[in-house]
Design a protein around this motif. Structure first.
Motif, PDB file in Angstrom:
ATOM      1  N   VAL A  27      -1.851   4.480 -11.120  1.00 14.99           N
ATOM      2  CA  VAL A  27      -2.799   4.216 -10.037  1.00 14.99           C
ATOM      3  C   VAL A  27      -2.193   4.731  -8.736  1.00 14.99           C
ATOM      4  CG1 VAL A  27      -4.134   2.477  -8.799  1.00 14.99           C
ATOM      5  CG2 VAL A  27      -3.639   2.171 -11.246  1.00 14.99           C
ATOM      6  N   PRO A  30      -2.954   2.290  -3.228  1.00 20.53           N
ATOM      7  CA  PRO A  30      -4.270   1.693  -2.934  1.00 20.53           C
ATOM      8  C   PRO A  30      -4.362   1.197  -1.492  1.00 20.53           C
ATOM      9  CG  PRO A  30      -2.867   0.059  -3.928  1.00 20.53           C
ATOM     10  CD  PRO A  30      -2.020   1.313  -3.785  1.00 20.53           C
ATOM     11  N   ASP A  31      -5.564   0.797  -1.080  1.00 20.83           N
ATOM     12  CA  ASP A  31      -5.692   0.058   0.179  1.00 20.83           C
ATOM     13  C   ASP A  31      -5.306  -1.390  -0.095  1.00 20.83           C
ATOM     14  OD1 ASP A  31      -7.966  -1.361  -0.888  1.00 20.83           O
ATOM     15  OD2 ASP A  31      -9.250   0.300  -0.285  1.00 20.83           O
ATOM     16  N   THR A  85      -7.584  -3.499  -2.531  1.00 21.54           N
ATOM     17  CA  THR A  85      -7.434  -3.091  -3.935  1.00 21.54           C
ATOM     18  C   THR A  85      -6.105  -3.555  -4.490  1.00 21.54           C
ATOM     19  OG1 THR A  85      -8.815  -1.150  -3.508  1.00 21.54           O
ATOM     20  CG2 THR A  85      -7.464  -1.125  -5.503  1.00 21.54           C
ATOM     21  N   ALA A  86      -5.040  -3.423  -3.676  1.00 21.74           N
ATOM     22  CA  ALA A  86      -3.721  -3.857  -4.123  1.00 21.74           C
ATOM     23  C   ALA A  86      -3.708  -5.352  -4.422  1.00 21.74           C
ATOM     24  CB  ALA A  86      -2.677  -3.518  -3.060  1.00 21.74           C
ATOM     25  N   THR A 125       0.812  -1.228   0.000  1.00 27.21           N
ATOM     26  CA  THR A 125       0.000   0.000   0.000  1.00 27.21           C
ATOM     27  C   THR A 125       0.836   1.263   0.000  1.00 27.21           C
ATOM     28  OG1 THR A 125      -0.115   0.001   2.425  1.00 27.21           O
ATOM     29  CG2 THR A 125      -1.850  -1.193   1.228  1.00 27.21           C
TER      30      THR A 125
END
Length: 473
Positions: free
Chosen positions: A175, A178-179, A182-183, A152
């Motif tokens: 991008v 991400p959290d 999502t990653a 993250t």
């Protein structure tokens, strides 16, 4: 291999690695892994690849660190470019590209941070070579790291197709960090790579991109480059023009706005060492997941990082799990590893409190060597000075303090007003308040002495310089 000129970016602060990395000595110049700084590792790596000497962009306070660590790495620089103040990566990279363009408008440039850990030099060189033809053809090439976990702390590159081979692939989009869910999903679909922030391009291609998307930045940076001056082997960007430059990253300024960007996947060892958890991971934990550095001892610990950067300070951990403990001479960090990304918040709090530990160390590196503060009170201060062979302090005087010097190793050449003398080990020198004085090391080994200051004010700004070999005022 094609004539690639690296741009080595060396101006960041690295506050997530406090207390070892601070403003006066950020992570790229600190010895975080082994006996060599990340900057020295990067300079040596570039030299081993037989590319052109790099253009190095750094801050005024780091210029002598750059010079000294280049020498340690047995590397050279085409130019050490001094930013009057930090303006993020876009202006720094553009300034270097404009300088390269002066001799060859189509110079092939590789912009890279100096604080990344890349263990396999040949694999990195091969990855760069995979992007050369694409970059010479007019595209900007970036390098995506094959992800090994749902990280993250990194931005990602989404490719227009699934990763396959090592050729340059079209980029779909950048991008943001991400959290973790999502990653994990991005990694599972096979078309996302970590964004390494390394770029290969022709100088004229980058300048044209700025002309199209950031003409104001191009104009102000060009003015700063054209107004640059030489200073003791460095090149200083014009401060007035640079002060008008917008602070912005190269991703936001250019890369997210252009369509001629390609990605070369890289699956070799790489880390930006952005926090203590990353350093724990790259330091090869033992079978219990424990890393100890320096005088550190772990008893019944697991998944933890214990470090002492002061040989007078022993760190002992008992029954710790998922904890990081980092001790320096004047500060100790104790935190859960899950909070590694939040360490910079501690630095912000310390700064607001006016704590010296937020930015500086008891050891202060100077162009002639360094000094350690051993004791400090209202009316006296004791320092240990180490002066490099052949180096000299400025000819100076003090308004508020007198000084006593005791040479403990080596030989000093001492000037006090009109008198010049050689002072050997165990000999004492008195510098009266107001006397013009200078300290030099005429020998071939470091010279060490103890300095005792006494007076009504002991600040570093109580210095009147009359002559300085390093151009300080």
């Amino acid at each position: 291999m094609d004539n690639i000129t690296p741009i080595l970016l060396s101006g960041g602060a690295g506050t997530r690695l406090w207390p070892v990395s601070r403003r006066v000595l950020p992570k790229q110049f600190a010895k975080l892994i082994g006996d060599e700084s990340l900057f020295s590792k990067a300079a040596r790596r570039l030299a081993e690849l037989n590319w052109e000497a790099p253009i190095i962009v750094t801050g005024d306070g780091y210029r002598f660190l750059v010079r000294d660590q280049l020498a340690e790495a047995k590397a050279e620089a085409r130019c050490i470019l001094i930013e009057p103040e930090g303006r993020n990566t876009a202006p720094a990279i553009l300034a270097a590209a404009l300088i390269a363009q002066e001799t060859d408008p189509k110079s092939l440039l590789l912009a890279a941070p100096s604080d990344h850990l890349i263990m396999d030099t040949n694999a990195f060189g091969d990855a760069v070579q995979c992007g050369v033809e694409t970059a010479l053809g007019g595209a900007i090439v970036t390098f995506g790291i094959t992800p090994t976990r749902p990280e993250t702390g990194y931005g990602y590159l989404e490719l227009a197709e699934a990763v396959g081979g090592s050729s340059a692939l079209p980029l779909k989009r950048f991008v943001e960090k991400p959290d973790v869910q999502t990653a994990a999903a991005m990694i599972a679909n096979g078309s996302h790579l970590w964004n390494a922030g390394i770029f290969l391009f022709r100088a004229d291609v980058l300048v044209k991109a700025f002309a199209t998307h950031q003409p104001d930045i191009l104009e102000t940076v060009r003015n700063a480059v054209q107004g640059r001056t030489k200073d003791l082997g460095f090149e200083r960007l014009d401060a007035d023009a640079w002060g008008q430059v917008e602070s912005i990253s190269i991703d936001y300024a250019i890369m997210e706005k252009i369509d001629h960007i390609k990605v070369v996947p890289y699956s070799g060892d790489w880390s930006d060492l952005g926090n203590w958890e990353a350093l724990w991971r790259e330091s090869e934990p033992d079978e219990h997941g424990v890393v100890t550095v320096g005088d550190a001892t772990a008893l019944d610990c697991s998944s933890s990082y214990l470090r002492s950067d002061d040989d007078r300070l022993a760190v002992v951990g008992m029954g710790l799990e998922n904890v990081m403990v980092v001790a320096t001479q004047d500060a100790v960090l104790v935190a859960d590893k899950s909070n590694a990304q939040q360490v910079k918040q501690a630095v912000d709090v310390l700064s607001k409190k006016g704590s010296k530990q937020a930015d500086s160390f008891p050891r202060d590196h100077r162009p002639w060597g360094y000094y350690d503060v051993l004791a400090l009170s209202d009316r006296f201060q004791v320092k240990r000075l180490v002066v490099n062979p052949g180096a000299a302090l400025s000819l100076q005087s003090h308004v508020h303090r007198a000084e006593h010097w005791v040479v403990v190793s080596g030989t000093a050449r001492v000037t006090i007003d009109s008198a010049v003398s050689l002072v050997s080990e165990n000999e004492l020198v008195y510098v009266p308040l107001g006397a013009k004085h200078r300290l030099e090391n005429p020998g071939k080994v470091p010279m060490e002495l103890i300095e005792v200051q006494s007076g009504s004010y002991l600040g570093e700004d109580d210095i009147v310089r009359y002559d300085d070999p390093y151009g300080r005022r």
